[in-house]
Design a protein around this motif. Structure first.
Motif, short mmCIF file in Angstrom:
data_model
loop_
_atom_site.label_atom_id
_atom_site.label_comp_id
_atom_site.label_asym_id
_atom_site.label_seq_id
_atom_site.Cartn_x
_atom_site.Cartn_y
_atom_site.Cartn_z
N SER A 103 0.83 -1.20 0.00
CA SER A 103 0.00 0.00 0.00
C SER A 103 0.87 1.26 0.00
O SER A 103 2.06 1.20 0.28
CB SER A 103 -0.96 -0.01 1.19
OG SER A 103 -0.24 -0.02 2.40
N THR A 104 0.26 2.37 -0.34
CA THR A 104 0.96 3.66 -0.37
C THR A 104 0.47 4.52 0.78
O THR A 104 -0.74 4.68 0.97
CB THR A 104 0.73 4.37 -1.71
OG1 THR A 104 1.25 3.55 -2.76
CG2 THR A 104 1.45 5.72 -1.75
N ILE A 105 1.42 5.04 1.54
CA ILE A 105 1.09 5.94 2.64
C ILE A 105 1.46 7.37 2.27
O ILE A 105 2.36 7.61 1.47
CB ILE A 105 1.79 5.53 3.96
CG1 ILE A 105 3.31 5.52 3.82
CG2 ILE A 105 1.27 4.19 4.45
CD1 ILE A 105 4.06 5.27 5.12
N THR A 106 0.74 8.30 2.86
CA THR A 106 1.03 9.73 2.73
C THR A 106 1.36 10.25 4.12
O THR A 106 0.61 10.02 5.07
CB THR A 106 -0.19 10.48 2.16
OG1 THR A 106 -0.50 9.93 0.88
CG2 THR A 106 0.09 11.96 2.03
N THR A 107 2.49 10.92 4.22
CA THR A 107 2.94 11.46 5.50
C THR A 107 2.97 12.97 5.40
O THR A 107 3.60 13.53 4.49
CB THR A 107 4.33 10.91 5.86
OG1 THR A 107 4.25 9.48 5.83
CG2 THR A 107 4.77 11.37 7.23
N HIS A 108 2.29 13.62 6.32
CA HIS A 108 2.23 15.08 6.36
C HIS A 108 2.87 15.56 7.66
O HIS A 108 2.55 15.05 8.73
CB HIS A 108 0.78 15.57 6.28
CG HIS A 108 0.69 17.06 6.33
ND1 HIS A 108 0.42 17.74 7.47
CD2 HIS A 108 0.87 17.99 5.36
CE1 HIS A 108 0.42 19.04 7.23
NE2 HIS A 108 0.69 19.22 5.95
N VAL A 109 3.79 16.51 7.53
CA VAL A 109 4.46 17.07 8.70
C VAL A 109 4.24 18.58 8.66
O VAL A 109 4.49 19.23 7.64
CB VAL A 109 5.97 16.75 8.69
CG1 VAL A 109 6.69 17.50 9.81
CG2 VAL A 109 6.20 15.25 8.82
N GLN A 110 3.78 19.11 9.80
CA GLN A 110 3.63 20.56 9.95
C GLN A 110 4.65 21.03 10.98
O GLN A 110 4.70 20.51 12.10
CB GLN A 110 2.23 20.93 10.41
CG GLN A 110 2.06 22.43 10.60
CD GLN A 110 0.69 22.81 11.13
OE1 GLN A 110 -0.10 21.96 11.53
NE2 GLN A 110 0.41 24.09 11.13
N ILE A 111 5.47 22.00 10.58
CA ILE A 111 6.50 22.54 11.47
C ILE A 111 5.84 23.49 12.45
O ILE A 111 5.13 24.42 12.05
CB ILE A 111 7.59 23.27 10.65
CG1 ILE A 111 8.18 22.34 9.58
CG2 ILE A 111 8.68 23.82 11.59
CD1 ILE A 111 8.70 21.01 10.07
N ILE A 112 6.09 23.26 13.73
CA ILE A 112 5.54 24.12 14.78
C ILE A 112 6.57 25.20 15.15
O ILE A 112 6.22 26.36 15.28
CB ILE A 112 5.16 23.29 16.03
CG1 ILE A 112 4.15 22.20 15.67
CG2 ILE A 112 4.64 24.19 17.14
CD1 ILE A 112 2.87 22.69 15.06
N GLU A 113 7.83 24.77 15.30
CA GLU A 113 8.87 25.71 15.70
C GLU A 113 10.24 25.16 15.30
O GLU A 113 10.46 23.95 15.33
CB GLU A 113 8.82 25.93 17.21
CG GLU A 113 9.70 27.03 17.70
CD GLU A 113 9.43 27.39 19.16
OE1 GLU A 113 10.26 28.12 19.72
OE2 GLU A 113 8.43 26.93 19.73
N GLU A 114 11.14 26.08 14.95
CA GLU A 114 12.53 25.73 14.69
C GLU A 114 13.41 26.72 15.42
O GLU A 114 13.20 27.93 15.34
CB GLU A 114 12.85 25.81 13.19
CG GLU A 114 12.19 24.73 12.38
CD GLU A 114 12.55 24.79 10.92
OE1 GLU A 114 13.27 23.88 10.46
OE2 GLU A 114 12.12 25.75 10.25
#
Length: 146
Positions: A103-114
């Motif tokens: 199967s194909t997965i989609t990964t989403h990352v949202q940056i909160i702070e750097e």
């Protein structure tokens, strides 16, 4: 930033990891606060157990999605090499299921702070529209040697 077709980028040019430890397939979205990858889970992936992608594999996939973002920034914006990063912390991890091999997965990352080489982000992994995992992740990037 120049107009770049993200899906044409060889993911290996953005990551410090090498096969068989590459856990992301393609970079599909990048902006200042968000990054997204897609990955087809190979049956022989080292994190596949009994035909399912493990929780550890999903955590590594999230970390490598973050690494792909850093690699993209370094290569296409800052014009420098790949940096090594490490997972500093995984919090609020919730596993709702395990994607099947193939199967194909989609990964989403949202940056909160750097700040000072440390990135705090929230992430989700989904498969065919079903949420498989979510977490907060903190990553530290090794600064370039002087």
């Amino acid at each position: 930033m120049e107009n770049i077709n993200l899906e044409s980028i060889d993911i290996h040019t953005l990551l410090p990891q090498q096969e068989p430890f590459v856990m992301v397939g393609r970079l599909t979205h990048y902006d200042d606060e968000n990054v997204e990858t897609t990955t087809t889970i190979a049956p022989d992936n080292i994190f596949v157990d009994n035909g399912e992608f493990s929780s550890a594999g999903m955590i590594e996939n999230i970390a490598q999605t973050c690494a792909a973002r850093i690699g993209f920034i370094n290569k296409y914006i800052l014009k420098k090499g790949v940096q090594i990063g490490v997972i500093g912390n995984v919090r609020k991890l919730k596993i709702n299921g395990h994607p099947k091999a193939g199967s194909t997965i989609t990964t989403h990352v949202q940056i909160i702070e750097e700040l000072m080489g440390v990135t705090l982000a929230v992430a989700t992994v989904s498969c065919n529209g079903t949420l498989m995992a979510q977490s907060q992740i903190k990553l530290a990037v090794k600064e370039d040697e002087k």
